[in-house]
Design an enzyme around this catalytic site. Sequence first.
Site, PDB file in Angstrom:
ATOM      1  N   GLU A  22       0.988  -1.289   0.041  1.00 40.73           N
ATOM      2  CA  GLU A  22      -0.039  -0.082   0.017  1.00 40.73           C
ATOM      3  C   GLU A  22       0.903   1.345  -0.066  1.00 40.73           C
ATOM      4  OE1 GLU A  22      -3.363   0.290  -0.042  1.00 40.73           O
ATOM      5  OE2 GLU A  22      -3.279  -1.987  -0.546  1.00 40.73           O
ATOM      6  N   GLU A  63      -5.441   3.977   8.866  1.00 38.61           N
ATOM      7  CA  GLU A  63      -5.081   3.442   7.420  1.00 38.61           C
ATOM      8  C   GLU A  63      -4.867   1.962   7.481  1.00 38.61           C
ATOM      9  OE1 GLU A  63      -4.848   3.388   3.793  1.00 38.61           O
ATOM     10  OE2 GLU A  63      -4.704   5.572   4.471  1.00 38.61           O
ATOM     11  N   GLU A  70     -10.264  -2.685   2.926  1.00 41.07           N
ATOM     12  CA  GLU A  70     -10.137  -2.924   1.351  1.00 41.07           C
ATOM     13  C   GLU A  70      -9.716  -4.228   1.042  1.00 41.07           C
ATOM     14  OE1 GLU A  70      -8.115   0.277  -0.092  1.00 41.07           O
ATOM     15  OE2 GLU A  70      -9.425   1.624   0.569  1.00 41.07           O
TER      16      GLU A  70
END
Length: 117
Positions: A22, A63, A70
């Site tokens: 990420e 995050e 996700e």
Amino acid sequence: MLRLWRATINSRKGLVFAFRSEQAVREEVAVLVLALPLAWLAGATAMRSVELVATVVLVLVVELLNTAIEKLSDRLTTEHDPQIGRVKDLGSAAVGVAILMGGLFWLFAIAERMGAF
């Protein structure tokens, strides 16, 4: 002790995976690295400096949770699903709120350091 050790290993695996996969996590880790010395300059007190670093860590935590949401959502289905889209949007909104909150903390601390309060 064994349970603690295993939990530590799993946490490390998660951090390494998130960092490698990420871009947002890599950027937030870079901000954290910059925030460590800058917090001591911006904070009027040692406690304020710790608070400033903690706000950046909080953004990273949110995050990581958003990334987990996700990844799980993508695993459930690769097709477009409006409900999964809303869940992802909520995770993104959480990151946005955390960034906004952290930014406000930093602005307040800088103003405090400059004598505005």
